[in-house]
Design a protein around this motif. Sequence first.
Motif, short mmCIF file in Angstrom:
data_model
loop_
_atom_site.label_atom_id
_atom_site.label_comp_id
_atom_site.label_asym_id
_atom_site.label_seq_id
_atom_site.Cartn_x
_atom_site.Cartn_y
_atom_site.Cartn_z
N UNK A 127 -38.14 15.73 27.43
CA UNK A 127 -37.01 16.72 27.53
C UNK A 127 -35.54 16.10 27.61
N UNK A 128 -34.68 16.41 27.18
CA UNK A 128 -33.25 15.73 26.97
C UNK A 128 -32.43 16.38 27.89
N UNK A 129 -31.82 15.57 28.74
CA UNK A 129 -30.79 16.16 29.56
C UNK A 129 -29.30 15.27 29.29
N UNK A 130 -29.27 14.35 28.68
CA UNK A 130 -28.25 13.67 28.39
C UNK A 130 -27.69 13.69 26.78
N UNK A 131 -26.86 14.64 26.56
CA UNK A 131 -26.65 14.72 25.06
C UNK A 131 -25.30 14.09 24.73
N UNK A 132 -25.10 13.89 23.44
CA UNK A 132 -23.84 13.39 22.91
C UNK A 132 -23.07 14.33 22.29
N UNK A 133 -21.83 14.47 22.51
CA UNK A 133 -20.83 15.51 21.69
C UNK A 133 -20.04 14.41 20.92
N UNK A 134 -20.04 14.53 19.54
CA UNK A 134 -19.39 13.54 18.58
C UNK A 134 -18.06 13.77 18.72
N UNK A 135 -17.41 12.52 19.12
CA UNK A 135 -16.09 12.54 19.02
C UNK A 135 -15.59 12.69 20.45
N UNK A 136 -16.44 13.02 21.50
CA UNK A 136 -16.24 13.51 22.64
C UNK A 136 -16.49 12.84 23.96
N UNK A 137 -17.73 12.49 23.97
CA UNK A 137 -18.47 11.92 25.08
C UNK A 137 -19.76 12.18 25.11
N UNK A 138 -20.22 12.54 26.46
CA UNK A 138 -21.67 12.81 26.76
C UNK A 138 -21.55 14.25 27.75
N UNK A 139 -22.60 14.74 27.92
CA UNK A 139 -22.69 16.06 28.31
C UNK A 139 -24.19 15.87 29.09
N UNK A 140 -24.31 16.46 30.37
CA UNK A 140 -25.71 16.49 31.07
C UNK A 140 -25.99 18.05 31.34
N UNK A 141 -26.92 18.41 30.79
CA UNK A 141 -27.49 19.76 30.77
C UNK A 141 -29.01 19.88 31.06
N UNK A 142 -29.37 20.90 31.46
CA UNK A 142 -30.92 21.20 31.90
C UNK A 142 -31.60 20.94 30.48
#
Length: 222
Positions: A206-221
Amino acid sequence: MRLLVIEDEERLADSLRRGLSAAGYAVDLAHDGLVGLHLAREHPYRAIVLDIMLPGLNGYRVCARLRAAGVTTPVLMLTAKNGEYDEAEALDTGADDFLAKPFSYVVLEARLRALLRRGGGGRAVLNVGDLWLDPADRSCRRGEVPVRLTAKEFAVLECLMRRPGEVVSKADVVEQVWSADYDGDLNIVEVYVSALRRKVDAPFGRATIGTVRGGGYRVSAG
């Protein structure tokens, strides 16, 4: 987690920086009260270690000016040995705790952890989905499974988990996890995020750490 150490004894300041950095903190140093006051006003430190006897502006005045300016960052003041008057004045000027020199580094770090818990409104365990992070005892788990992280991995994950659902840029992570004099490549953040994904995401499917292209990273459930 970024800390400020204001101490004019350079050997002691460097020793504190090495120890706290090894524990996963980003540490900025100031050897002068005026410089320390400026840094404390400009950056969102989680805690400040402040000596009393400083050139430029003593620790009492630094602390009093910070409180007068509305800066509520927890302050651990370093006082003279057996200096009960120093300790009383430290508290009267707005310090949250004091520690007499010479002191044990282990005790200093424990006092800092206590200040951080109080400054965060108690024992603030961070939680996103089934991912848990406890800054007080430096532990991480996914569900009931402990996850072992290095000090720097822990610091990066804490930075992201303190802003759940938000996009956190690499520059923001570096500012909180590395010291102010870091002038390296921001892509160092990618290295640590990749390591975190291998430890907190991949084994659990299960992925919690996502990459937002050009923005950075986002942690979500995940």
